[in-house]
Design a protein around this motif. Structure first.
Motif, PDB file in Angstrom:
ATOM      1  N   ARG A 297      20.382  36.342  71.966  1.00  0.00           N
ATOM      2  CA  ARG A 297      21.091  36.686  73.057  1.00  0.00           C
ATOM      3  C   ARG A 297      21.981  35.505  73.413  1.00  0.00           C
ATOM      4  O   ARG A 297      23.247  36.023  73.520  1.00  0.00           O
ATOM      5  CB  ARG A 297      20.366  37.226  74.357  1.00  0.00           C
TER       6      ARG A 297
ATOM      7  N   GLU B 220      23.475  41.563  71.041  1.00  0.00           N
ATOM      8  CA  GLU B 220      23.238  42.756  72.241  1.00  0.00           C
ATOM      9  C   GLU B 220      22.710  43.960  71.635  1.00  0.00           C
ATOM     10  O   GLU B 220      23.272  44.716  71.305  1.00  0.00           O
ATOM     11  CB  GLU B 220      24.677  42.818  72.764  1.00  0.00           C
TER      12      GLU B 220
ATOM     13  N   GLU C 231      21.531  46.374  73.468  1.00  0.00           N
ATOM     14  CA  GLU C 231      21.826  47.448  74.076  1.00  0.00           C
ATOM     15  C   GLU C 231      23.214  48.042  73.707  1.00  0.00           C
ATOM     16  O   GLU C 231      23.788  49.245  73.788  1.00  0.00           O
ATOM     17  CB  GLU C 231      22.069  47.077  75.572  1.00  0.00           C
ATOM     18  N   ARG C 232      24.037  47.345  72.840  1.00  0.00           N
ATOM     19  CA  ARG C 232      25.369  47.720  72.349  1.00  0.00           C
ATOM     20  C   ARG C 232      25.391  48.035  70.733  1.00  0.00           C
ATOM     21  O   ARG C 232      26.241  47.623  70.213  1.00  0.00           O
ATOM     22  CB  ARG C 232      26.579  46.905  72.957  1.00  0.00           C
TER      23      ARG C 232
END
Lengths: 293, 181
Positions: free
Chosen positions: A191, A196, A198-199
């Motif tokens: 990170r 990412e 989540e994306r």
């Protein structure tokens, strides 16, 4: 990432039994209960299961998550399978039966007529499923809360598993916090480099492949560590002779009693079901009276 | 050194343990990942771990990684013990392990192809057995078993395994080449 075991000492009755005796009882229970669909027998097993469960002194606050999962499974099995679909209820409920809504119904506004094939017999079968699945779940759900993870290895060694398998189990428990920490470190490092999770964008293959930066480093690092551990164990002559264990398990009178009970439960179940053909699906008279039969 | 498929020495004991712990941790850590393009299905990328450990270290290691890893994951999550599903996860690792002796460089096209084929077979057999067990444990009928258990289990496992397994094999090939093991 923090990983904690759910076990803690509760001083319940269950913890006075040797873990080996507890495993024997749990497995005997599982195999015995699956022999029966007669509610009279299932109630007996249900009572045993929950007396055992409550002897652990585990609180609802601790176990509710597991029970929610079991509730979801029961809902899927019973509402979807037994009640809504026209399934044969696992080949247990004889075909036919007495319809709950023999006249069917009409959907207002559109005036569509429908006939729902739910029978009183399948409804009773759903109750039997609840008794059976709840009983099995109670027996096994309580294990992580009441059995010290440090004794799993010696327990399975005591149950007759070879040393190498039993030690593998113990080593796995030992590695869990270490690998959890390594995963956390890797996740933070990725990170920090702009990763990412989540994306994720792109097609399905690309999205799944984007999980690789998390899995690959942790896996490869653990394999490299494993080589060092293997060498250390070989240097200490692992596998050259019988292994001694840090914890010693000893049977007491209550463990022999529990094992004897387990044997009687399983043997009795097999004789009752196989030799005398008792225990098949049975619908009580009072239930059929509700159907107006 | 000639590989032996069913050997279970010190190395296999250690890698069984590592595989099981890794499967447990990654299951817990990545279970929340949703892929919106797949209709909000929750995936389990960690399923590649027993497959990978089976292909590299053999069927016994693969079985223990899947079986024990699933048990540990459920123990930590507080879900209890689901015996037949643990066996099913063990088979996901064991069946690809049957071709461990065929592996050469781990990055050759033939190696990856066979690994993917046997991993898919492992998923079908493992999750098939676990799903069918619901018939005699819970009394479910065959259509519930297929639509409520089997298909939701195999779909994410096949997708994750077939995509991530070649990636892990290529990464492992690099380690083997570099360290001379």
């Amino acid at each position: 990432m923090l990983v904690t075991w759910r076990y803690r000492l509760r001083n319940g009755l269950m913890e006075r039994f040797d873990p080996r005796a507890r495993w024997i009882f749990s497995l005997a229970f599982l195999f015995s209960v699956t022999l029966f669909w007669d509610a009279r027998f299932l109630v007996f097993f249900f009572i045993i299961a929950f007396v055992w469960y409550f002897s652990s002194r585990a609180k609802w606050k601790e176990t509710h998550r597991g029970w929610y999962l079991i509730g979801f499974i029961l809902f899927t099995m019973i509402v979807v399978n037994t009640i809504i679909t026209g399934g044969g209820a696992g080949g247990v409920v004889p075909p036919g039966g007495h319809l709950v809504w023999p006249e069917g119904g009409t959907i207002p506004l559109v005036n569509w007529n429908f006939h729902f094939g739910l029978t009183w017999e399948r409804l009773w079968f759903a109750i039997c499923q609840v008794l059976r699945i709840s009983g099995i779940s109670a027996i096994f759900l309580i294990i992580p809360y009441t059995m010290d993870p440090r004794v799993y290895g010696v327990t399975f060694h005591g149950l007759g598993l070879p040393d190498s398998f039993a030690y593998s189990m113990e080593l796995a428990f030992r590695y869990v916090p270490t690998l959890a920490r390594d995963f956390g470190t890797t996740f933070d490092a990725q990170r920090a480099r702009g990763y990412e999770i989540e994306r994720v964008k792109g097609g399905l293959i690309k999205q799944v492949a984007r999980i690789a930066p998390l899995i690959v480093p942790v896996t490869m690092n653990s394999i490299l560590t494993g080589e060092d551990v293997t060498n250390a164990m070989d240097l200490r002559c692992f596998g050259q002779g019988p292994r001694t264990w840090l914890y010693k398990l000893t049977f007491h009178w209550q463990d022999y009693a529990l094992i004897a009970f387990s044997f009687i439960l399983l043997a009795g179940g097999i004789v009752t079901n196989v030799a005398f053909h008792f225990g098949g699906f049975w619908v009580p008279q009072f239930w059929l009276k509700l159907a107006g039969v | 050194m000639q590989k032996k498929s069913w050997k279970f020495g010190t190395r296999e004991v250690v890698y069984s343990a590592i595989g099981a712990a890794l499967y447990a941790i990654l299951s817990l850590a990545t279970n929340w990942i949703q892929l919106p393009s797949a209709g909000n299905v929750s995936f389990r990328p960690a399923v590649v771990i027993p497959m990978f450990f089976g292909v590299v270290f053999g069927p016994i290691v693969g079985f223990i990684a899947g079986f024990l890893g699933n048990i540990i994951s459920d123990l930590i999550a507080g879900y209890g013990l689901w015996f037949w599903w643990d066996i099913g996860n063990g088979l996901i690792g064991m069946i690809p392990g049957l071709i461990a002796v065929w592996m050469t460089t781990y990055r050759a096209f033939k190696d990856i192809l066979w690994a993917d084929i046997f991993s898919a077979l492992g998923v079908l057999i493992g999750m098939g057995l676990a799903s069918i067990s619901e018939m005699w444990v819970s009394g479910a009928d065959i259509s519930t078993v297929i639509y409520a258990n089997f298909i939701p289990a195999i779909a994410p496992d096949l997708i994750n395994g077939l995509i991530l397994l070649p990636i892990l094999m290529v990464a492992y090939a690099a380690i083997v080449k570099r360290s001379g093991r």
